[in-house]
Design an enzyme around this catalytic site. Structure first.
Site, PDB file in Angstrom:
ATOM      1  N   ASN A 163     -10.194  -0.148  -0.154  1.00 46.28           N
ATOM      2  CA  ASN A 163      -8.735  -0.058  -0.100  1.00 46.28           C
ATOM      3  C   ASN A 163      -8.173  -0.693  -1.368  1.00 46.28           C
ATOM      4  OD1 ASN A 163      -5.996  -0.515   0.355  1.00 46.28           O
ATOM      5  ND2 ASN A 163      -6.253  -1.143   2.477  1.00 46.28           N
ATOM      6  N   CYS A 203       0.803  -1.222   0.000  1.00 45.75           N
ATOM      7  CA  CYS A 203       0.000   0.000   0.000  1.00 45.75           C
ATOM      8  C   CYS A 203       0.839   1.278   0.000  1.00 45.75           C
ATOM      9  CB  CYS A 203      -0.956   0.006   1.191  1.00 45.75           C
ATOM     10  SG  CYS A 203      -2.111  -1.383   1.175  1.00 45.75           S
ATOM     11  N   HIS A 255      -3.174   7.109   2.253  1.00 47.84           N
ATOM     12  CA  HIS A 255      -3.620   5.817   1.737  1.00 47.84           C
ATOM     13  C   HIS A 255      -5.040   5.568   2.211  1.00 47.84           C
ATOM     14  CE1 HIS A 255      -4.098   1.643   0.958  1.00 47.84           C
ATOM     15  NE2 HIS A 255      -3.889   1.254   2.207  1.00 47.84           N
TER      16      HIS A 255
END
Length: 346
Positions: free
Chosen positions: A302, A124, A271
């Site tokens: 996500n 990520c 993020h």
């Protein structure tokens, strides 16, 4: 007598983002749809994560195809011809092949046929890592124009019986074009990792039917929460505590490296992991009310390395952010890897 080596001198001493593009799969998956596999409900998922829906790629939508479409949009937005691209960097952990990488195929598809091309896996934090590598390569003189892509197809890695992870993730791609600049448009990164927590987030690429249609449930006997599992596993509470504590000094360091204070920010693009993480970071950083905060995860989930460029594109498209705004990017995830940097939006 040996000759001295000389690095090429860049014509412009700094770097900037020239354009951004995105690709969002057409299939939207609601919380109610996911709840046929897990013991949960829409209200619980929204409260715990802020996610209302997410996009899942179909079988013909891949890390390569999504990345190529996002790249083409970024090139068009920046006015750059694909033949001008010197390097293509793809941040991903979900490409189904160990080799070849996704980047060479994307470069071929978009017409950047002579570009150097490679993948980068920092989960990520991958986009922020790749953006820093691109900026440094331009400043060192090894490239003039670099295409940075975050592209992820996480859905095939999801154990749809795992109540802790099944609702969190989605698929998509975002891309930016990076080139030289006479002013600082991409500041130095505050980055690092903590390999002692390698087991906090793990996943293995499935070896059976890598192009499977989403979403069949995994078999009941599928191993979960182990490093050899083909499903994504996460120690959610541990990762949450790490993100809301360890990322605050990283963000402050990124601001210090850029020579600015939180009050000088226009935009915060963390993020897109969880609304509660984002809210905690905003509070701990004491961001002023005028700072616009990205919340693209509400309808994307996500998307790992794709989340920051997707959120950036969405904010610019909706007017929540404007060209020339000063933004703090903050990526964090498996590894545990993290990276923050201040950029000027294209």
């Amino acid at each position: 007598m040996s000759a001295a080596l000389h690095l090429p001198t860049p014509t412009q001493p700094y770097t900037r983002i020239r354009g951004v593009g995105s690709y969002r799969p057409t299939r939207s998956v609601s919380n109610d749809e996911l709840c046929q596999w897990i013991d949960s409900n829409d209200e619980w998922i929204r409260t715990r994560s802020g996610i209302q829906s997410r996009r899942f790629a179909d079988s013909d939508e891949t890390v390569v195809s999504m990345g190529a479409q996002a790249a083409c949009k970024a090139l068009a937005a920046s006015g750059v011809n694909p033949a001008e691209v010197d390097s293509v960097i793809v941040a991903t952990f979900t490409h189904t092949h160990h080799t070849p990488a996704a980047a060479p195929e994307i470069a071929h598809r978009i017409g950047a046929t002579s570009a150097a091309a490679f993948d980068l896996n920092a989960a990520c934090a991958g986009f922020s890592y790749a953006l820093s590598v691109a900026s440094d390569s331009i400043r060192a003189g090894s490239a003039r124009t670099v295409l940075v892509i975050g592209s992820e197809k996480v859905s095939p890695l999801l154990d749809l019986h795992d109540r802790s992870t099944a609702f969190l993730f989605g698929d998509g791609a975002g891309a930016v074009v990076v080139s030289g600049s006479y002013t600082v448009g991409i500041a130095a990164p505050a980055w690092g990792s903590d390999g002692s927590q390698r087991d906090a987030i793990t996943a293995a690429i499935p070896t059976a039917a890598p192009g499977r249609e989403v979403l069949p449930p995994p078999p009941a006997e599928a191993p979960r929460g182990t490093t050899c599992s083909p499903w994504l596993a996460m120690a959610g509470q541990s990762v949450f505590r790490w993100a809301v504590t360890a990322m605050v000094p990283v963000a402050h360091q990124a601001l210090q490296l850029a020579g600015i204070s939180p009050e000088q920010l226009d935009v915060f693009i963390p993020h897109q992991a969880n609304t509660r993480i984002i809210d905690s970071l905003v509070k701990s950083l004491h961001l002023p009310e005028h700072v616009q905060v990205a919340r693209d995860l509400a309808h994307m989930g996500n998307t790992s390395a794709a989340s920051i460029p997707l959120a950036m594109e969405a904010m610019l498209a909706t007017g929540a952010a404007r060209s020339g705004d000063t933004a703090l990017l903050l990526g964090f995830g498996a590894g545990l890897a993290h990276a923050g940097q201040v950029v000027t939006l294209p």
